[in-house]
Design an enzyme around this catalytic site. Sequence first.
Site, PDB file in Angstrom:
ATOM      1  N   SER A 138      53.256 -36.632  -5.659  1.00  0.00           N
ATOM      2  CA  SER A 138      52.680 -35.387  -5.143  1.00  0.00           C
ATOM      3  C   SER A 138      53.460 -34.907  -3.924  1.00  0.00           C
ATOM      4  O   SER A 138      54.012 -35.715  -3.163  1.00  0.00           O
ATOM      5  CB  SER A 138      51.217 -35.631  -4.752  1.00  0.00           C
ATOM      6  OG  SER A 138      50.696 -34.547  -4.014  1.00  0.00           O
ATOM      7  N   TYR A 160      44.747 -39.863  -0.300  1.00  0.00           N
ATOM      8  CA  TYR A 160      45.372 -39.459  -1.564  1.00  0.00           C
ATOM      9  C   TYR A 160      46.891 -39.535  -1.450  1.00  0.00           C
ATOM     10  O   TYR A 160      47.571 -40.121  -2.298  1.00  0.00           O
ATOM     11  CB  TYR A 160      44.933 -38.040  -1.933  1.00  0.00           C
ATOM     12  CG  TYR A 160      45.720 -37.436  -3.069  1.00  0.00           C
ATOM     13  CD1 TYR A 160      45.579 -37.917  -4.370  1.00  0.00           C
ATOM     14  CD2 TYR A 160      46.607 -36.381  -2.849  1.00  0.00           C
ATOM     15  CE1 TYR A 160      46.301 -37.374  -5.419  1.00  0.00           C
ATOM     16  CE2 TYR A 160      47.327 -35.835  -3.888  1.00  0.00           C
ATOM     17  CZ  TYR A 160      47.178 -36.330  -5.175  1.00  0.00           C
ATOM     18  OH  TYR A 160      47.904 -35.786  -6.207  1.00  0.00           O
TER      19      TYR A 160
END
Length: 328
Positions: A127, A152
Site C-alpha cells: 500500500s 495498517y
Amino acid sequence: MQVLVTGVAGFIGYHLAERLLADGFTVYGIDNLNEYYDVNLKKARLARLTDQPGFTFQFLDLSDRSGMADLFQQHQFDYVVNLAAQAGVRYSLSNPWTYVDSNVTGFVNLLEGCRQQKIRHVVFASSSSVYGINPKVPFSTSDNVDHPISLYAATKKANELIAHTYSHLYGIPTTGLRFFTVYGAWGRPDMAYFKFVQAIESGQAIDVYNNGDMKRDFTYIDDVIEGVVRVMQKPPQSGASEEISQVPYKLYNIGNHQPVSLLRFIEVIEQSLGKTAQKNFLPMQPGDVPTTYADVEDLMRDVGFQPSTPLEVGIDRFVAWYRSYFGV
C-alpha cells in the site's frame, strides 16, 4: 496456468479474477467474506465469477493455518496473487488484532504454503500507506519507509519484509505492489469516493478532512489490474533488487502519477452526478497523510505500463455502475 487469488470477493480481487479468466488462466479464489463492509456486495461480485469456466471458489481465511496448509497440499498453483487483507487505516485504530491476524499471520501462512511448491511468482498487495510521513514526493520504492503512522501501514511494511525473507531463504520470487487510492466500479463502500457519491446522491453532507487540504494519487481499477497482470507474468530474478540484497524480490508503485486535490476530486464527483455537495470541513484524522504521489518510472521501465485513466473518466464509470447497482 492456475492462479491462486486470495481475497477474490474483494474489489481488486474480483476484477483481477475476471481479467485472468478472460485471458485464459484458471483461477482458484479464496475469501473469508468478512463483515468489514457489506457482505452482499462481496457476494454479488462472487456471483459474477462462479458461473465462469475455469473458476473455483473456496471459503477460507488466511489465518486458518491448517486450512491453508491443506489448500497447498491439495492444489498446485503456478502463480499466487495475495489481495486478501484487512483494509482501512481508521478501522485499524479500534481493531488492531484483526490486522495482525489477517495481514501478518495470514501472510506467513500463505508463504509457508508457497514454499512447499514450485510457485513461479508470488505477487502481494502492499500500500502507499507504507510511505507514512515521508516528506519527499513523488514517493519512490527506494525511499525509506520506516515511519508508518497507522497499524495498517505497519502490517503492509511487515509484509514486504516477510516476503523478502522468504525470497532469501527459499528462493521464492516475490513482488510487492504499493497501490495508490484505487477506485472504480464494484468498489469498496468504506472509500471516500464511494461515501461521497452515496451522500451527494441522497442529499446528505460529506465530511471533508483536513479542511480539504489533501491530495491523492487516484488510480482507476482497470489500470491497477493491467499493472498486476503484467507484473505477475514477469517474476524478479536473483540480483534484480536495487537494494543490498540480491534475492528474487521486487517492489513497484501502481499509481496514476497525478495527485489530485481533495476539493478538485469532489468537484469531479459533483459534475458527474449533476449535484452539489454539502461539505462538513473537519480536521485531519489520525493515521491519514496529506499527500500521496507515485513514482512509477520502474513500472514503466520493467513492464512497459503506466496508469493513465483520467479522473473524470473513472468517476463517470463509477457513477454509472453505482446508479445501476443500487437502482438510483
